[in-house]
Design an enzyme around this catalytic site. Sequence first.
Site, PDB file in Angstrom:
ATOM      1  N   ASP A 137       0.821  -1.207   0.000  1.00  0.00           N
ATOM      2  CA  ASP A 137       0.000   0.000   0.000  1.00  0.00           C
ATOM      3  C   ASP A 137       0.857   1.259   0.000  1.00  0.00           C
ATOM      4  O   ASP A 137       0.564   2.216  -0.706  1.00  0.00           O
ATOM      5  CB  ASP A 137      -0.980   0.012   1.194  1.00  0.00           C
ATOM      6  CG  ASP A 137      -0.284  -0.264   2.519  1.00  0.00           C
ATOM      7  OD1 ASP A 137       0.831  -0.799   2.506  1.00  0.00           O
ATOM      8  OD2 ASP A 137      -0.861   0.063   3.562  1.00  0.00           O
TER       9      ASP A 137
ATOM     10  N   ASP B 165       7.377   4.015   2.652  1.00  0.00           N
ATOM     11  CA  ASP B 165       7.662   5.222   3.418  1.00  0.00           C
ATOM     12  C   ASP B 165       9.186   5.291   3.593  1.00  0.00           C
ATOM     13  O   ASP B 165       9.890   5.739   2.690  1.00  0.00           O
ATOM     14  CB  ASP B 165       6.894   5.062   4.743  1.00  0.00           C
ATOM     15  CG  ASP B 165       6.751   6.332   5.537  1.00  0.00           C
ATOM     16  OD1 ASP B 165       7.476   7.296   5.240  1.00  0.00           O
ATOM     17  OD2 ASP B 165       5.939   6.376   6.474  1.00  0.00           O
TER      18      ASP B 165
HETATM   19  C1  PRP Z   1       2.930  -0.056   6.416  1.00  0.00           C
HETATM   20  C2  PRP Z   1       2.931  -0.436   4.949  1.00  0.00           C
HETATM   21  C3  PRP Z   1       4.295  -0.958   4.716  1.00  0.00           C
HETATM   22  C4  PRP Z   1       5.132  -0.165   5.701  1.00  0.00           C
HETATM   23  C5  PRP Z   1       5.837   0.917   4.979  1.00  0.00           C
HETATM   24  O1  PRP Z   1       2.638  -1.169   7.165  1.00  0.00           O
HETATM   25  O2  PRP Z   1       1.953  -1.400   4.654  1.00  0.00           O
HETATM   26  O3  PRP Z   1       4.392  -2.334   4.955  1.00  0.00           O
HETATM   27  O4  PRP Z   1       4.253   0.413   6.658  1.00  0.00           O
HETATM   28  O5  PRP Z   1       6.661   1.632   5.830  1.00  0.00           O
HETATM   29  P1  PRP Z   1       8.222   1.715   5.628  1.00  0.00           P
HETATM   30  O6  PRP Z   1       8.494   1.973   4.184  1.00  0.00           O
HETATM   31  O7  PRP Z   1       8.596   2.906   6.485  1.00  0.00           O
HETATM   32  O8  PRP Z   1       8.831   0.448   6.114  1.00  0.00           O
HETATM   33  P2  PRP Z   1       2.364  -1.141   8.731  1.00  0.00           P
HETATM   34  O9  PRP Z   1       3.615  -1.513   9.466  1.00  0.00           O
HETATM   35  O10 PRP Z   1       1.738   0.171   9.098  1.00  0.00           O
HETATM   36  O11 PRP Z   1       1.345  -2.351   8.917  1.00  0.00           O
HETATM   37  P3  PRP Z   1      -0.144  -2.516   8.319  1.00  0.00           P
HETATM   38  O12 PRP Z   1      -0.014  -2.720   6.838  1.00  0.00           O
HETATM   39  O13 PRP Z   1      -0.678  -3.722   9.014  1.00  0.00           O
HETATM   40  O14 PRP Z   1      -0.892  -1.256   8.657  1.00  0.00           O
END
Ligand code: PRP
Length: 186
Positions: A105, A108
Amino acid sequence: MHIPELANDVAEVLIGEEQIRQKVIELGARLSADYLGRELTLVSVLKGSLPFMADLMRAISIPVTIDLMEVSSYGGTATETSGLVRILKDLSASIEGRDVLVVEDIIDTGLTLNYLVRYLKGKNPRSLRICTLLDKPARRLVEIPIDYRGFEIPDQFVVGYGLDYGERYRNLPYIGVLKPEVYGGT
Ligand code: PRP
Protein backbone atom coordinates in the site's frame (compact mmCIF):
# COMPACT_ATOMS: atom_id res chain seq x y z
CA MET A 1 -20.19 5.57 0.62
CA HIS A 2 -20.24 7.83 3.66
CA ILE A 3 -18.66 7.11 7.04
CA PRO A 4 -19.26 10.31 9.00
CA GLU A 5 -17.52 9.37 12.26
CA LEU A 6 -14.25 8.48 10.59
CA ALA A 7 -14.50 11.13 7.90
CA ASN A 8 -14.66 13.81 10.60
CA ASP A 9 -11.04 13.09 11.47
CA VAL A 10 -9.90 13.64 7.89
CA ALA A 11 -8.57 17.11 7.06
CA GLU A 12 -8.43 16.59 3.30
CA VAL A 13 -9.10 13.90 0.71
CA LEU A 14 -5.74 13.44 -1.00
CA ILE A 15 -6.76 10.76 -3.52
CA GLY A 16 -10.41 10.14 -4.20
CA GLU A 17 -12.19 6.85 -4.90
CA GLU A 18 -12.45 7.44 -8.64
CA GLN A 19 -8.78 8.41 -8.92
CA ILE A 20 -7.80 5.20 -7.12
CA ARG A 21 -10.09 3.15 -9.36
CA GLN A 22 -8.58 4.62 -12.54
CA LYS A 23 -5.03 4.05 -11.30
CA VAL A 24 -5.74 0.44 -10.36
CA ILE A 25 -7.15 -0.21 -13.85
CA GLU A 26 -4.06 1.39 -15.40
CA LEU A 27 -1.67 -0.67 -13.24
CA GLY A 28 -3.64 -3.86 -13.93
CA ALA A 29 -3.43 -3.25 -17.67
CA ARG A 30 0.32 -2.59 -17.51
CA LEU A 31 0.92 -5.73 -15.46
CA SER A 32 -1.23 -7.84 -17.79
CA ALA A 33 0.82 -6.63 -20.76
CA ASP A 34 4.23 -6.90 -19.07
CA TYR A 35 3.61 -10.45 -17.85
CA LEU A 36 1.70 -11.67 -20.89
CA GLY A 37 2.24 -15.40 -21.43
CA ARG A 38 3.42 -15.86 -17.85
CA GLU A 39 1.73 -16.56 -14.57
CA LEU A 40 2.17 -14.00 -11.86
CA THR A 41 2.30 -14.58 -8.10
CA LEU A 42 1.02 -11.58 -6.19
CA VAL A 43 2.42 -11.37 -2.68
CA SER A 44 0.52 -8.91 -0.58
CA VAL A 45 1.75 -7.56 2.72
CA LEU A 46 -1.07 -7.40 5.24
CA LYS A 47 -2.89 -5.62 6.50
CA GLY A 48 -2.66 -2.27 4.75
CA SER A 49 -2.49 -3.59 1.21
CA LEU A 50 -5.67 -5.67 1.46
CA PRO A 51 -8.02 -3.31 -0.47
CA PHE A 52 -5.35 -2.54 -3.09
CA MET A 53 -4.58 -6.24 -3.59
CA ALA A 54 -8.27 -7.10 -3.88
CA ASP A 55 -8.85 -4.42 -6.50
CA LEU A 56 -5.57 -4.91 -8.38
CA MET A 57 -5.98 -8.67 -8.84
CA ARG A 58 -9.36 -8.06 -10.46
CA ALA A 59 -7.79 -5.56 -12.86
CA ILE A 60 -5.28 -8.15 -14.12
CA SER A 61 -6.36 -10.32 -17.04
CA ILE A 62 -3.56 -12.93 -17.05
CA PRO A 63 -3.55 -15.90 -14.63
CA VAL A 64 -2.42 -14.99 -11.13
CA THR A 65 -1.94 -16.80 -7.88
CA ILE A 66 -1.92 -14.92 -4.62
CA ASP A 67 -0.19 -15.29 -1.31
CA LEU A 68 -0.30 -13.20 1.82
CA MET A 69 2.38 -12.24 4.28
CA GLU A 70 2.08 -10.24 7.42
CA VAL A 71 5.03 -8.48 8.95
CA SER A 72 5.32 -6.06 11.78
CA SER A 73 7.98 -3.61 12.63
CA TYR A 74 8.80 -3.47 16.27
CA GLY A 75 10.47 -0.88 18.40
CA GLY A 76 8.78 1.89 16.43
CA THR A 77 5.81 4.10 17.24
CA ALA A 78 2.26 4.29 15.85
CA THR A 79 3.40 6.56 13.01
CA GLU A 80 7.02 5.48 12.49
CA THR A 81 8.63 2.21 11.45
CA SER A 82 11.84 1.09 13.14
CA GLY A 83 13.48 -1.10 10.51
CA LEU A 84 13.28 -4.19 12.67
CA VAL A 85 10.88 -6.52 10.92
CA ARG A 86 9.24 -9.63 12.28
CA ILE A 87 7.34 -12.09 10.09
CA LEU A 88 3.92 -12.75 11.62
CA LYS A 89 2.61 -14.74 8.67
CA ASP A 90 4.87 -16.35 6.11
CA LEU A 91 4.16 -17.40 2.51
CA SER A 92 1.94 -20.45 2.31
CA ALA A 93 3.46 -21.81 -0.91
CA SER A 94 6.90 -21.92 -2.51
CA ILE A 95 7.79 -19.04 -4.86
CA GLU A 96 10.84 -20.79 -6.31
CA GLY A 97 10.99 -20.21 -10.06
CA ARG A 98 7.90 -18.00 -10.01
CA ASP A 99 7.37 -14.45 -11.25
CA VAL A 100 6.60 -12.60 -8.04
CA LEU A 101 5.12 -9.16 -7.59
CA VAL A 102 5.08 -7.68 -4.11
CA VAL A 103 1.93 -5.61 -3.63
CA GLU A 104 2.24 -2.85 -1.03
CA ASP A 105 0.00 0.00 0.00
CA ILE A 106 2.76 2.45 0.87
CA ILE A 107 6.52 2.75 0.83
CA ASP A 108 7.66 5.22 3.42
CA THR A 109 11.16 4.75 4.86
CA GLY A 110 11.52 1.63 2.70
CA LEU A 111 12.79 -0.38 5.67
CA THR A 112 9.97 -2.94 5.59
CA LEU A 113 10.40 -3.70 1.90
CA ASN A 114 14.15 -3.64 2.10
CA TYR A 115 13.92 -6.51 4.54
CA LEU A 116 11.16 -8.28 2.63
CA VAL A 117 12.88 -8.10 -0.75
CA ARG A 118 16.01 -9.70 0.68
CA TYR A 119 13.89 -12.36 2.35
CA LEU A 120 11.90 -13.16 -0.81
CA LYS A 121 14.99 -13.17 -3.07
CA GLY A 122 16.38 -15.87 -0.80
CA LYS A 123 13.44 -18.06 -1.88
CA ASN A 124 14.77 -18.04 -5.49
CA PRO A 125 11.85 -16.62 -7.46
CA ARG A 126 12.30 -16.34 -11.25
CA SER A 127 11.73 -12.60 -10.94
CA LEU A 128 10.79 -10.19 -8.19
CA ARG A 129 9.22 -6.81 -8.75
CA ILE A 130 7.52 -4.26 -6.52
CA CYS A 131 4.17 -2.57 -6.95
CA THR A 132 3.05 0.08 -4.49
CA LEU A 133 -0.04 2.22 -4.52
CA LEU A 134 1.61 5.06 -2.65
CA ASP A 135 5.19 6.27 -2.61
CA LYS A 136 6.32 8.81 -0.01
CA PRO A 137 9.88 9.51 -1.17
CA ALA A 138 10.55 12.34 1.29
CA ARG A 139 10.99 9.84 4.11
CA ARG A 140 13.03 7.19 2.30
CA LEU A 141 15.99 5.84 4.27
CA VAL A 142 16.96 3.00 1.93
CA GLU A 143 16.71 2.92 -1.84
CA ILE A 144 13.91 0.69 -3.14
CA PRO A 145 13.54 -0.01 -6.87
CA ILE A 146 9.82 0.55 -7.44
CA ASP A 147 8.64 -1.09 -10.67
CA TYR A 148 4.98 -0.06 -10.50
CA ARG A 149 3.94 3.06 -8.61
CA GLY A 150 0.41 4.39 -8.20
CA PHE A 151 0.87 7.83 -6.70
CA GLU A 152 3.73 9.82 -5.26
CA ILE A 153 2.49 11.61 -2.16
CA PRO A 154 3.86 14.40 0.04
CA ASP A 155 5.10 13.82 3.58
CA GLN A 156 1.69 13.88 5.24
CA PHE A 157 0.10 11.31 7.51
CA VAL A 158 -2.41 9.46 5.35
CA VAL A 159 -5.15 6.97 6.19
CA GLY A 160 -7.84 5.08 4.33
CA TYR A 161 -8.03 2.44 1.57
CA GLY A 162 -6.21 0.05 3.90
CA LEU A 163 -3.97 2.52 5.70
CA ASP A 164 -4.51 2.90 9.40
CA TYR A 165 -3.79 4.99 12.41
CA GLY A 166 -4.07 2.87 15.54
CA GLU A 167 -5.78 0.17 13.39
CA ARG A 168 -8.64 2.54 12.50
CA TYR A 169 -9.56 4.29 9.23
CA ARG A 170 -8.62 1.31 7.03
CA ASN A 171 -12.20 1.16 5.74
CA LEU A 172 -12.32 4.71 4.38
CA PRO A 173 -12.75 4.29 0.60
CA TYR A 174 -10.31 7.12 -0.23
CA ILE A 175 -6.84 8.23 0.87
CA GLY A 176 -7.16 11.11 3.30
CA VAL A 177 -4.86 13.27 5.37
CA LEU A 178 -5.53 12.81 9.06
CA LYS A 179 -6.11 15.93 11.11
CA PRO A 180 -2.91 16.49 13.14
CA GLU A 181 -4.87 16.79 16.40
CA VAL A 182 -6.04 13.19 15.95
CA TYR A 183 -2.49 11.80 16.26
CA GLY A 184 -1.17 14.48 18.55
CA GLY A 185 0.73 16.31 15.83
CA THR A 186 0.70 20.04 15.15
C1 PRP B 1 2.93 -0.06 6.42
C2 PRP B 1 2.93 -0.44 4.95
C3 PRP B 1 4.30 -0.96 4.72
C4 PRP B 1 5.13 -0.16 5.70
C5 PRP B 1 5.84 0.92 4.98
O1 PRP B 1 2.64 -1.17 7.16
O2 PRP B 1 1.95 -1.40 4.65
O3 PRP B 1 4.39 -2.33 4.96
O4 PRP B 1 4.25 0.41 6.66
O5 PRP B 1 6.66 1.63 5.83
P1 PRP B 1 8.22 1.71 5.63
O6 PRP B 1 8.49 1.97 4.18
O7 PRP B 1 8.60 2.91 6.48
O8 PRP B 1 8.83 0.45 6.11
P2 PRP B 1 2.36 -1.14 8.73
O9 PRP B 1 3.62 -1.51 9.47
O10 PRP B 1 1.74 0.17 9.10
O11 PRP B 1 1.35 -2.35 8.92
P3 PRP B 1 -0.14 -2.52 8.32
O12 PRP B 1 -0.01 -2.72 6.84
O13 PRP B 1 -0.68 -3.72 9.01
O14 PRP B 1 -0.89 -1.26 8.66
